[in-house]
Design an enzyme around this catalytic site. Structure first.
Site, mmCIF file in Angstrom:
data_model
loop_
_atom_site.group_PDB
_atom_site.id
_atom_site.type_symbol
_atom_site.label_atom_id
_atom_site.label_comp_id
_atom_site.label_asym_id
_atom_site.label_seq_id
_atom_site.Cartn_x
_atom_site.Cartn_y
_atom_site.Cartn_z
ATOM 1 C CG HIS A 165 -25.448 11.327 32.662
ATOM 2 N ND1 HIS A 165 -24.994 10.387 33.688
ATOM 3 C CD2 HIS A 165 -25.967 12.187 33.193
ATOM 4 C CE1 HIS A 165 -25.556 10.834 34.853
ATOM 5 N NE2 HIS A 165 -26.091 11.877 34.625
ATOM 6 C CD GLU A 166 -27.438 15.802 31.976
ATOM 7 O OE1 GLU A 166 -28.640 15.755 32.458
ATOM 8 O OE2 GLU A 166 -26.593 15.788 33.001
ATOM 9 C CG HIS A 221 -30.947 12.356 33.865
ATOM 10 N ND1 HIS A 221 -30.997 11.396 34.918
ATOM 11 C CD2 HIS A 221 -29.609 12.990 34.329
ATOM 12 C CE1 HIS A 221 -29.918 11.302 35.635
ATOM 13 N NE2 HIS A 221 -29.097 12.318 35.389
ATOM 14 C CG HIS A 272 -27.677 10.075 38.939
ATOM 15 N ND1 HIS A 272 -27.443 11.239 39.726
ATOM 16 C CD2 HIS A 272 -27.488 10.557 37.667
ATOM 17 C CE1 HIS A 272 -27.420 12.377 38.886
ATOM 18 N NE2 HIS A 272 -27.395 12.027 37.654
HETATM 19 ZN ZN LIG Z 1 -27.345 12.784 36.046
#
Ligand SMILES: [Zn+2]
Length: 501
Positions: A220-221, A224, A230
């Protein structure tokens, strides 16, 4: 006049929120470390913008939700006591969440101006390029690991490498470890899980602190750091998700603000509830009630909060980095697959499919099953009973085929050895009942879901068992039914309604 009053109310609330933003139990040294990890970002400017956004969201009038009218009634499931903290839970506990955009992102000064403009500035920015625009030059991400006190735990390093591997395999993006590259990610153990958005120039910190040592948090990170916002803040979010703001504590409502079509480009790829960039449906709730409900709830409700990269976001990341231009010719991909930008004569396949054309069941555990007119029973499972918590998922692939022109009816008769959590991140079953196999299928991982009955849209249904803890096991019965039978899902968790999809 009214606008002036509103502006002064917002400014007043912002000043309260700024003075009350807090740092949890963080020590002065930890706060210093966090501020250092913001890099070139002006801390005061960022904090002021966040406080302004928080105050504006808190001051907004919230329409009362009407259960059963505006939203389906879903009985909250009983969470496993092995539930892990989500990113926003971790960051709220450590104290960094109020100082990050949408709970876990560092914005650059330029990004703050565009995404969180002070009043009046927004209109001037309208025509700027699609964001996030900060791609890694040459489609190459350089990364390094902090040493000394800021070094990742052994497990955090392992999941960081697994996360890198997932994004690398699925795209044309290269990842190169380098302690000297001018632009690079520095993985470190900070207080919580957070990252910049895209390549910001220079050394950019990506924190995987205590609680963030899972494949889901790491991937997830990294999402980014590669440039994703998101999923629940997509500009078209409301078409797919009911966000019941009244159930979200006022100080967290700004985490559910949407991007605009000027700051969020999705390359025509649809919203997928199984996105790794999607928060789950009740993580910030103090009452255990769902506040983010999929429009196909409850069928797809357990998909949100996933730890597994969805095929749709893989397609989107490839588009973001221009990977498809690498293959002007090559394989003809079936079942929604796309040409693999690393080997154009092969395909990247949606889960449940493999082979050079995405026409075969992935090799290994699982089974090819043929539906007949009479119901048959089988067991769907992955992992092993003696398997403790692992970093990567074990997967087994099943493929049910019915004769052409028929549909498949599947009933989940029992779900055992499952850990019931939003996002099914410990493991469970995924049933691709839609004809479009690019979508993440229906995921289930709660014993309470026994009795769920599904009628597929097409005659071929991949089923994926996945696990990173023990051996979640689902017993199903399956048979073919006529195409005239409506494609539906019926579960025990919704009051009096069938979901037709
Ligand atoms: Zn996030």
């Amino acid at each position: 006049m009214q606008q002036m009053i509103l502006a002064s109310v917002v400014a007043f609330l912002a000043s309260i929120a700024a003075s009350d933003s807090g740092w949890g139990t963080m020590t002065a040294a930890q706060i210093d470390q966090f501020k250092q990890s913001l890099g070139e970002t002006d801390v005061n400017k960022f904090d002021a913008a966040l406080a302004r956004a928080r105050a504006a969201a808190a001051a907004e009038e919230i329409p009362e939700s009407r259960p059963g009218v505006d939203e389906p009634i879903i009985v909250p499931k009983t969470k496993s006591n092995l539930a892990e903290d989500t990113i926003s839970q971790i960051n709220t506990k450590t104290g960094v969440a109020p100082h990050l955009y949408h709970g876990d992102m560092i914005l650059t000064n330029k990004q703050i101006d565009v995404v969180m403009p002070a009043s009046g500035a927004a209109s001037r920015k309208k025509r700027q390029a699609q964001w996030p625009a900060e791609l890694w030059a040459g489609r190459t991400v350089y990364y390094t690991f902090a040493t000394g006190a800021a070094a990742l735990s052994a497990r955090a390093k392992q999941v960081a490498l697994l996360g890198i591997d997932q994004w690398r395999k699925a795209t044309c993006i290269s990842f190169v470890q380098s302690a000297t590259a001018k632009n690079r990610i520095r993985f470190f153990k900070g207080d919580g899980c957070y990252s910049n958005v895209g390549m910001t120039g220079g050394v950019q910190d990506l924190s995987l602190g205590d609680g963030c040592e899972t494949i889901g948090h790491a991937a997830h990170e990294l999402g980014h750091a590669l440039g994703f916002w998101h999923t629940q803040s997509r500009w078209d979010r409301d078409t797919f998700l009911n966000v019941i703001l009244a159930r979200i504590p006022a100080q967290w409502r700004d985490q559910f603000s949407k991007e605009t079509s000027a700051t969020n480009h999705n390359y025509g790829v649809t919203y997928d509830y199984g996105s790794i960039m999607h928060y789950d449906g009740r993580e910030l709730s103090s009452t255990n009630q769902y506040y983010a409900l999929t429009k196909l709830a409850p069928t797809y409700q357990d998909n949100i909060g996933s730890y597994i990269l969805s095929f749709n976001e893989i397609v989107m990341m490839n588009a973001h980095y221009g990977c498809p231009t690498k293959c002007t010719s090559g394989a003809t991909c079936l079942n929604g697959g796309i040409r693999n930008p690393r080997a154009c004569n092969q395909c990247l396949c949606p889960s449940g499919w493999a082979g050079t054309q995405c026409a075969a069941r992935p090799a290994g555990c699982g089974a090819a099953l043929t539906a007949t007119a009479a119901a048959q029973t089988t067991t769907i499972a992955a992992g092993s009973a003696s398997m403790g918590q692992t970093n990567a998922f074990a997967m087994c692939n099943y493929l049910i085929r019915a004769p052409a022109g028929k549909k498949v009816q599947i009933v989940l008769t029992t779900l055992t050895n499952n850990e019931c959590v939003d996002g099914c991140y410990h493991g469970g079953i995924e049933i691709k009942a839609m004809s479009d196999h690019r979508y993440t299928g229906i995921r289930k991982c709660c014993a309470e879901d026994k009795g769920t009955a599904i009628v597929s849209q097409g005659n071929v249904v991949p089923i994926i068992a996945f696990s990173r803890l023990n051996r979640p096991t689902t017993t199903i019965t399956y048979k073919w039914v006529e195409a005239t039978v409506v494609s539906t899902v019926t579960t025990a968790k919704i009051a009096g309604t069938k979901i037709t999809y």
